[in-house]
Design an enzyme around this catalytic site. Structure first.
Site, short mmCIF file in Angstrom:
data_model
loop_
_atom_site.label_atom_id
_atom_site.label_comp_id
_atom_site.label_asym_id
_atom_site.label_seq_id
_atom_site.Cartn_x
_atom_site.Cartn_y
_atom_site.Cartn_z
N HIS A 162 0.86 -1.19 0.00
CA HIS A 162 0.00 0.00 0.00
C HIS A 162 0.90 1.24 0.00
O HIS A 162 1.86 1.29 0.76
CB HIS A 162 -0.88 -0.03 1.25
N ARG A 180 -6.69 10.41 0.06
CA ARG A 180 -6.55 10.92 -1.32
C ARG A 180 -7.91 11.05 -1.99
O ARG A 180 -8.14 11.96 -2.77
CB ARG A 180 -5.62 10.00 -2.12
#
Lengths: 249, 602
Positions: free
Chosen positions: B236, B256
């Site tokens: 990740h 995000r």
């Protein structure tokens, strides 16, 4: 780096004592890191329960310098290290070994609470409509990670050991989440009064103070439930009204 | 012979994260008796840590979404190595699985008109992730747990399975010990479901929980089941990098999705510099459009920060390697900047990302509403695992089923965020359903006394051994996997890793634990080494076999994609002589209508 002494409880239900261990502390470490380090270096069989080390699973509850806390969220930089750091198991539950306690009582109590019972779906496709403002409060309760620190600190359970008559703050929050769920149609007030022992809580708010998820347990969950129970069972006017209604039948 | 307790169930479920609980609920609804084994306490499994959301094309936020779009996104994200039938079932069934959770009491965040809200996530064309702030996993596991405890399940908490028990080509039970007293348990069952999750704990930097040692993958392997896609590990892109003790802790992609941006030490949005061809049509080339996308502008294209995880992770590694990293060897993830765009930004961030705010405040003394976070890649997920039949989730062994992260096929070479939570619901249900069906059609087979004796002796061996410290061996494995089988791999590194794993296998033979059998982490870790080393070896061997770069697997000696390797999956299987066999198998040609769907969505 600095060497810090930890006095960690070692023992089982038959007895035990605080054992001193020295370990090196580096930047950003939490108490659970130190306990792991001690486990790896000095005591492979030191029992400690943990899963996520991120404050999300609620497994590593313990008493650090006498305060109920998650070991993974207690930073060493917030502790005085000039004297030994004391790490002990939770006191409201039976000891299994070292820092691990038997918390199965919490699971047994929860199972007895009446389950979620939604109203029929609002739409033919089986869905409901709910608005954010109506679920904000319940979402607060559903943040609970079941660390049982609130149960540990509650004097009704901790000092008076009334596990048979009082379900404790965690299960009060669970009841509140169900009772205030916009879709729920079940009625749990009688259970709260009787098996739940809601009257035993005298709102000292210790549970709220120790909650790592900052759930306002007493004010937002327990007090509103107490009000509902009082409304139902102790309001003299309502009692009279119900009596008349009964006689009419 | 050591005494043991024996239990019989029609279906035995091993692992109680989302997949296991969903399987248990389904199996018990089918009217069979179900035993559920948790190695930790109930409700503490790694699912609890999932943050961003569960992917399902409910089309509540954008009505253009549908199962076909979700299917296409999943295949593209997996670089077409996915089992397309699983991708189809997953895309078709996930909306119902999410709605079902609501009927069991889950409370997802809402749209203005009172429906389940959905958010943007990497690789998903439309806002698709149903969520509860950034604690979706907790909501899911608690909903399944609170529903499941009223289904008549027999639940065994803090109980560790050490081996599966077979009769000829069929699984008939499992051997376990309980943590509290260290006593042995034998489970006899008509069918068994593995739902044990991932293996992040074999790497040094990981977002994974304590439990994630790859145990189920290893149990299946040693019972003779086929593994597939083991080379595909997801790193990740955004784990915490500072302070050292929390290195690897996950920062949700939701940051995000809500408008957070990645910058390097030169304050540049470096993700704009490297947009892969496969995604060029869907990715914006300017900051303003990217921002509008995160705020729900339906005409805007997604910012490059929301490209797939494999790509973003590699871009971050490159920035750091080329000297444009943050002070502690990561890059900057900034959500605080949105204060220039919206009023009350701090309150908005705290509401949308409460646990991220809390995590940084508590563990790093950083207020994410005011300053950027330092982030870097962290081992997060394994796309590979036990090979299963798409419809039934049965493995290559009769009566043995697998679901969730320990199973493989859905995600191909790279998993999209949010697809793991929907994976475990869709395929947990299917595994439960078909395991119950298998149990109804097959008789119980008696576990033999000599089988129990052998397994008991093996489990007790660490008390006779020494002087190797099991924690030390695990630690050495983690460092080696991180260095040699991590984000960037090579032939020489992988060979070195395999040699190292061989040495660790030797050392593990002498791993001993002091103390007694009661709640003894040393003993537990000594027994877990077998699982960790098995899975580590499978990853390294498969990674060596795949001489190309694709999805989560990147080879610095084969940096491009190879057409030949695009046609095959890699399988791993235990041979008669105990060694690990690696094979390439061709991917079954995709069904015409699904191919057409992919073409249409390009």
């Amino acid at each position: 780096m600095a060497t810090v002494t930890f006095n960690i409880w070692r023992g089982d239900h038959e007895g035990g004592k605080l054992e001193p261990y020295n370990t090196e502390i580096s930047e950003g470490m939490v108490v659970l890191d130190a306990v792991h380090q001690i486990q790896a270096e000095h005591a492979n069989d030191l029992a400690v329960r943990w899963n996520c080390k991120a404050g999300k699973c609620g497994s590593c509850s313990a008493e650090i310098n006498g305060r109920p806390k998650l070991m993974c969220m207690t930073r060493m930089s917030d502790m005085p290290t000039d004297k030994p750091v004391k790490v002990e198991p939770m006191k409201a539950f039976p000891l299994i070994k070292d820092l691990v306690t038997d918390v199965s009582w919490n699971y047994r109590v929860k199972q007895k609470i009446k389950k979620f019972k939604p109203r029929p779906p609002d739409h033919e496709d089986g869905t409901w409509r709910m608005f954010q403002a109506d679920i904000d409060r319940v979402q607060e309760f559903r943040k609970c990670i079941e660390c049982f620190l609130c149960q540990d600190v509650c004097h009704v359970l901790r000092e008076h050991q009334l596990h048979d008559t009082f379900i404790g703050p965690r299960q009060m929050v669970f009841n509140a989440a169900l009772e205030m769920h916009p879709l729920d149609t079940e009625d749990r007030l009688k259970n709260l009064k009787e098996e739940g022992g809601i009257g035993f809580c005298n709102i000292t708010k210790c549970c709220t103070t120790v909650c790592p998820e900052s759930i306002t347990i007493t004010d937002n969950a327990i007090i509103p439930l107490k009000e509902r129970v009082a409304d139902r069972f102790y309001d003299p006017l309502k009692k009279l009204f119900r009596l008349f209604k009964k006689n009419e039948k | 012979m050591d005494r043991y307790e024996k239990y019989e169930h029609d279906v035995l479920i091993i692992g109680t994260g989302g997949a296991g609980l969903r399987a248990a609920i389904e199996a018990s609804a089918a009217g069979v008796s179900v035993g559920v084994v948790c190695r930790s306490l109930l409700g503490k499994a790694h699912t609890v840590m999932a943050e961003g959301g569960v992917a399902a094309s409910l089309a509540n936020v954008d009505e253009r979404d549908g199962w076909k779009v979700h299917f296409t996104d999943t295949m593209r994200g997996g670089q077409y190595l996915n089992n397309w039938r699983m991708a189809e079932l997953h895309a078709r069934e996930s909306p119902d699985r999410v709605r079902e959770l609501e009927a069991w009491g889950a409370l997802f965040d809402r749209t203005k008109d009172g429906r389940i809200l959905q958010r943007n996530f990497g690789g998903h064309k439309y806002p698709r992730l149903a969520h509860v702030g950034d604690r979706t996993g907790l909501e899911m596991i608690r909903t399944l747990q609170d529903h499941g405890i009223h289904q008549g399940l027999s639940i065994y908490q803090e109980c560790t399975i050490t081996a599966l028990i077979k009769n000829e080509d069929r699984v008939i039970g499992a051997f376990a010990y309980d943590r509290e007293k260290g006593k042995f348990k034998v489970f006899q069952a008509k069918s068994v479901v593995l739902s044990t999750g991932g293996m992040g704990r074999i790497y040094k930097i990981t977002s994974n929980s304590w439990d994630c040692t790859g145990s189920g993958i290893s149990l299946a392997y040693h019972a003779g089941a086929e593994l597939i896609d083991m080379e595909f590990v997801q790193f990740h892109p955004t784990g915490m990098v500072w302070p050292p003790s929390v290195r690897g802790l996950l920062i949700t992609e939701g940051v995000r999705g809500e408008g957070g941006v990645l910058r390097n030490s030169e304050n540049s949005r470096f993700m704009f510099n490297d947009i892969p061809d496969l995604y060029r049509n869907q990715t914006s080339d300017n900051e303003d459009e990217g921002w509008r996308y995160t705020q729900g502008d339906r005409e805007a294209k997604r910012p490059p920060e929301l490209l797939t995880r494999d790509h973003v992770a590699r871009c971050i590694v490159r920035e750091v390697k080329e000297g444009r990293g943050s002070p502690h060897g990561g890059v900057f993830l900034d959500i605080a900047w949105i204060k220039d765009k919206i009023p009350n930004a701090a309150a908005h961030i705290k509401r949308k990302l409460p646990s991220m705010y809390h995590q940084f405040k508590e563990l790093a003394n950083i207020d994410i509403t005011r300053e950027p976070m330092e982030v870097g890649p962290t081992t997060h997920y394994i796309m590979g695992g036990i090979r299963v039949d798409a419809d039934t989730q049965m493995t290559s062994i009769n009566g043995l089923f697998a679901a969730g992260e320990c199973a493989a096929g859905l995600h191909g070479a790279n998993r999209l965020g949010g697809n793991s939570l929907s994976d475990l619901l869709v395929f947990g249900k299917r595994a439960g359903e078909y395991a119950a069906g298998f149990a109804r059609e097959n008789e119980m087979v008696q576990v033999q006394e000599h089988q129990v004796e052998e397994l008991a002796a093996e489990a007790l061996a660490p008390f006779e051994k020494g002087p190797e410290n099991p924690f030390q061996i695990q630690g050495d494995l983690q460092v080696m996997m991180q260095d040699l089988v991590g984000i960037i791999r090579s032939e020489s590194g992988l060979s070195k890793a395999l040699e190292g794993i061989g040495k660790l296998w030797e050392r593990a033979k002498n791993a001993g634990s002091g103390g007694n059998r009661s709640y003894n982490p040393g003993w537990h870790t000594a027994l877990e080494l077998k699982h960790m080393l098995t899975v580590a070896e499978a990853i390294a061997r498969a990674a060596k076999e795949r001489q190309e770069s694709r999805g989560g697997h990147y080879r610095e000696d084969y940096t491009g994609k190879s057409e030949a390797f695009g046609q095959v999956n890699i399988t791993v299987r235990k041979q008669e002589n105990g060694t690990m066999n690696v094979e390439q198998i061709p991917i079954k040609p995709i069904r015409d209508d699904l191919m057409q769907t992919i073409q249409e969505m390009k």
